[in-house]
Motif scaffolding. Structure first.
Motif, PDB file in Angstrom:
ATOM      1  N   SER A   1       0.985  -1.291  -0.034  1.00  0.00           N
ATOM      2  CA  SER A   1       0.250  -0.163   0.032  1.00  0.00           C
ATOM      3  C   SER A   1       0.679   1.271   0.194  1.00  0.00           C
ATOM      4  O   SER A   1       0.529   2.572  -0.428  1.00  0.00           O
ATOM      5  N   ARG A   2       2.190   1.237   0.898  1.00  0.00           N
ATOM      6  CA  ARG A   2       2.685   2.097   1.123  1.00  0.00           C
ATOM      7  C   ARG A   2       3.578   2.566  -0.575  1.00  0.00           C
ATOM      8  O   ARG A   2       3.419   3.919  -1.015  1.00  0.00           O
ATOM      9  N   THR A   3       3.628   1.967  -0.660  1.00  0.00           N
ATOM     10  CA  THR A   3       4.542   2.064  -2.565  1.00  0.00           C
ATOM     11  C   THR A   3       3.911   2.293  -3.635  1.00  0.00           C
ATOM     12  O   THR A   3       4.601   3.236  -3.872  1.00  0.00           O
ATOM     13  N   VAL A   4       2.417   1.729  -3.312  1.00  0.00           N
ATOM     14  CA  VAL A   4       1.581   2.047  -4.417  1.00  0.00           C
ATOM     15  C   VAL A   4       0.817   3.366  -3.856  1.00  0.00           C
ATOM     16  O   VAL A   4       1.067   4.113  -5.163  1.00  0.00           O
ATOM     17  N   ALA A   5       0.799   3.670  -2.812  1.00  0.00           N
ATOM     18  CA  ALA A   5       0.911   5.267  -2.728  1.00  0.00           C
ATOM     19  C   ALA A   5       2.179   6.660  -2.764  1.00  0.00           C
ATOM     20  O   ALA A   5       1.829   7.602  -3.494  1.00  0.00           O
ATOM     21  N   TRP A   6       3.454   5.749  -2.703  1.00  0.00           N
ATOM     22  CA  TRP A   6       4.779   6.251  -3.397  1.00  0.00           C
ATOM     23  C   TRP A   6       4.683   6.908  -4.958  1.00  0.00           C
ATOM     24  O   TRP A   6       5.290   7.674  -5.483  1.00  0.00           O
ATOM     25  N   PHE A   7       4.212   5.269  -5.625  1.00  0.00           N
ATOM     26  CA  PHE A   7       3.799   5.769  -7.085  1.00  0.00           C
ATOM     27  C   PHE A   7       3.092   7.093  -7.569  1.00  0.00           C
ATOM     28  O   PHE A   7       3.626   7.886  -8.728  1.00  0.00           O
ATOM     29  N   MET A   8       1.709   6.763  -7.213  1.00  0.00           N
ATOM     30  CA  MET A   8       1.364   8.335  -7.425  1.00  0.00           C
ATOM     31  C   MET A   8       1.588   9.055  -7.412  1.00  0.00           C
ATOM     32  O   MET A   8       1.025   9.383  -8.113  1.00  0.00           O
ATOM     33  N   VAL A   9       2.726   9.024  -5.752  1.00  0.00           N
ATOM     34  CA  VAL A   9       2.900  10.842  -5.658  1.00  0.00           C
ATOM     35  C   VAL A   9       3.777  10.923  -6.488  1.00  0.00           C
ATOM     36  O   VAL A   9       3.396  12.559  -7.538  1.00  0.00           O
ATOM     37  N   MET A  10       4.304  10.177  -7.023  1.00  0.00           N
ATOM     38  CA  MET A  10       5.607  10.688  -8.210  1.00  0.00           C
ATOM     39  C   MET A  10       5.044  10.691  -9.514  1.00  0.00           C
ATOM     40  O   MET A  10       5.734  11.418 -10.121  1.00  0.00           O
TER      41      MET A  10
END
Length: 556
Positions: free
Chosen positions: A521-530
């Motif tokens: 979940s954190r990886t997906v959130a970071w990907f979306m922010v980037m």
């Protein structure tokens, strides 16, 4: 007693998955879907456009999950153990709001920024819907009042008057306390927009089968239009940039996610997931149908192109599309409260919160001064017996181990060092604020403030719409800047901030499946922010360029 029971009922969660679904759909599906045929035509309706649509749908759905989780984290109380003792608390209305979530994650300044952001999205969305409503009423109005020569589409006195008349009619719906009361309105809105989609699909199929008159074009022109109406890929990257805000705007409903979740009964993870899934995928299917069929109608337009509002490409005297226009006008009319109420509640919370804070802080300071006087009057023995003793340790520890929902970040720090009398008043204010936040009430006369805020938002947006000639300008600016930040960047960033490693290890320490799920979940959130930060910058620059170019060419 009846009044007491009525107040208890108002503070209970009353929303079902069905009502939550209709409210989310009516917040999301509306006039913006009529721009999807243009987006499909620009990006390649046979392959690339459906791919972009599905990707946008998946990312929007994930951002809603992040928003709900961040909203839950932002409203956790330090006295959670006490809540478990009362079974009624499990059915108590939630108190999460977008600006509180942002302030918990990023500080007090983020509260102001997020409030302005949500307000701007809802305000300009309301203005855009008002422009679209005027466009839908245009044939009917022009048949009664002949417009001046050379007017074309756009604002005239009679068209604006008709639009404002409809807005006057729907204004009472915008003073409702919550969105659950509008569940029947949402169902009627979805029925109307589905009728519009069917009308567009029917006329497009007739066009492809050759049953529609093709505006006197020559056969070779028709063949070229037919070929240009079916493409797999966009002709340039500029087309993709132009279409991106249209795809994103079709999924913007995040300003109503937390209010709907606050009213959803038994909001377990499974029920929330079911609510979101059964809202997003039917909307995506509808978007695909209207986007594909509408883009194929380019074969029957004089230029082989599609306008930002697909209904404007059909003949005004077409009886089937006249029905579609009326249904869309109904959809837009019923969708106004979904846009006005979030902006109204932000105004009410800001106005009521400021008034109540000043009153309670003044009252607490007055009580604190009285307590100081009593310290002088009491002897040392009396103090040692605990008459004026203040304990801070428990509260300070609680603040470091649990997440609160303070009025402002600076206020949460000051509560721990406040006298007991002032702290009790602030706790009392926080309870009043929690019960009234979802309905936008204040501590004195919530109904009066709610009415004033709703009418101010609604009618000021309507007045802005009276001077705007094209809805494309509104959607471009909303979808390229405000919507991306509100729907993707802030929810993902808030989730990353509030669902930190310390919070996770307080709950799960086995390092197993739960840990892997948390990391994903954190990886997906970071990907979306980037992804969405540079996309927002590029799309905003492109939207500004398009607006300035249209202004130079006399398009506005």
């Amino acid at each position: 007693m009846p009044r007491h029971h009525s107040e208890q009922d108002e503070n209970k969660r009353q929303g079902t998955i069905s009502s939550a679904r209709f409210n989310l759909l009516s917040s999301m599906v509306g006039g913006g879907s009529l721009s999807l045929p243009l987006a499909f035509h620009q990006t390649g309706n046979m392959f690339m456009a459906p791919i972009l649509l599905v990707i946008t749908s998946v990312l929007a759905q994930q951002s809603i999950y992040f928003l709900v989780k961040a909203g839950i984290y932002s409203t956790e109380r330090r006295d959670m153990s006490d809540n478990h003792s009362d079974p009624l608390d499990n059915n108590k209305k939630g108190t999460a709001s977008y600006e509180n979530m942002a302030s918990q994650a990023f500080g007090a300044k983020a509260r102001v920024l997020s409030s302005v952001l949500v307000f701007a999205c809802c305000f300009f969305g309301t203005a855009g819907y008002a422009v679209l409503l005027r466009d839908m009423l245009e044939p009917l109005v022009d048949s009664v009042v002949t417009p001046p020569e050379g007017t074309g589409g756009g604002p005239t006195f009679s068209r604006n008057l008709a639009m404002l008349s409809v807005i006057l009619f729907v204004s009472p719906l915008c003073i409702m306390k919550n969105l659950t009361a509008l569940k029947n309105v949402g169902a009627a809105s979805m029925l109307s927009v589905a009728t519009v989609g069917l009308c567009v699909a029917y006329r497009s199929i007739e066009c492809q089968l050759g049953f529609t008159e093709q505006h006197g074009n020559h056969n070779n022109d028709n063949n070229e239009n037919s070929e240009s109406s079916m493409q797999a890929f966009p002709s340039s990257m500029k087309m993709v940039l132009d279409a991106t805000p249209l795809f994103i705007s079709s999924y913007i409903c995040h300003f109503n996610v937390l209010p709907i979740h606050n009213e959803l009964r038994c909001p377990t993870s499974d029920r929330v997931s079911k609510w979101v899934r059964t809202s997003m995928w039917p909307a995506t299917l509808f978007y695909y149908v209207i986007g594909l069929t509408g883009s194929l109608y380019a074969k029957c337009t004089p230029t082989g192109e599609i306008q930002g509002n697909i209904l404007l490409d059909f003949d005004e005297d077409d009886p089937l599309l006249l029905l579609g226009r009326l249904c869309l006008a109904m959809t837009i009319t019923l969708a106004f409260p979904m846009l006005v109420i979030p902006a109204r509640d932000i105004l009410v919370r800001a106005m009521a919160g400021t008034t109540c804070r000043r009153r309670i802080i003044a009252k607490g300071a007055q009580k604190s001064s009285l307590a100081d006087v009593s310290d002088v009057m009491f002897s040392d023995d009396e103090v040692s017996n605990g008459l004026t003793e203040v304990h801070f340790e428990h509260m300070e520890v609680a603040q470091t181990t649990h997440l609160e929902e303070p009025l402002l970040a600076m206020e949460s720090r000051s509560i721990a060092t406040a006298p007991d009398a002032m702290r009790d008043d602030l706790d009392e204010f926080d309870e009043n604020r929690s019960t009234s936040r979802s309905s936008g009430g204040d501590c004195t006369d919530s109904r009066l403030l709610r009415i004033a805020a709703a009418l101010s938002v609604f009618w000021s947006a309507a007045l802005v719409a009276c001077s705007v000639s094209s809805i494309d300008v509104v959607w471009d600016l909303l979808g390229s800047s405000f919507s991306i930040m509100m729907a993707f960047i802030i929810p993902c960033g808030a989730y990353l901030k509030l669902a930190g490693r310390k919070r996770f290890f307080n709950q799960v320490s086995d390092g197993g499946a739960s840990f892997r799920k948390w990391m994903v979940s954190r990886t997906v959130a970071w990907f979306m922010v980037m992804v969405f930060i540079p996309l927002m910058i590029i799309s905003t620059a492109n939207a500004v360029y398009n607006t300035l170019s249209a202004s130079v060419d006399g398009g506005i």
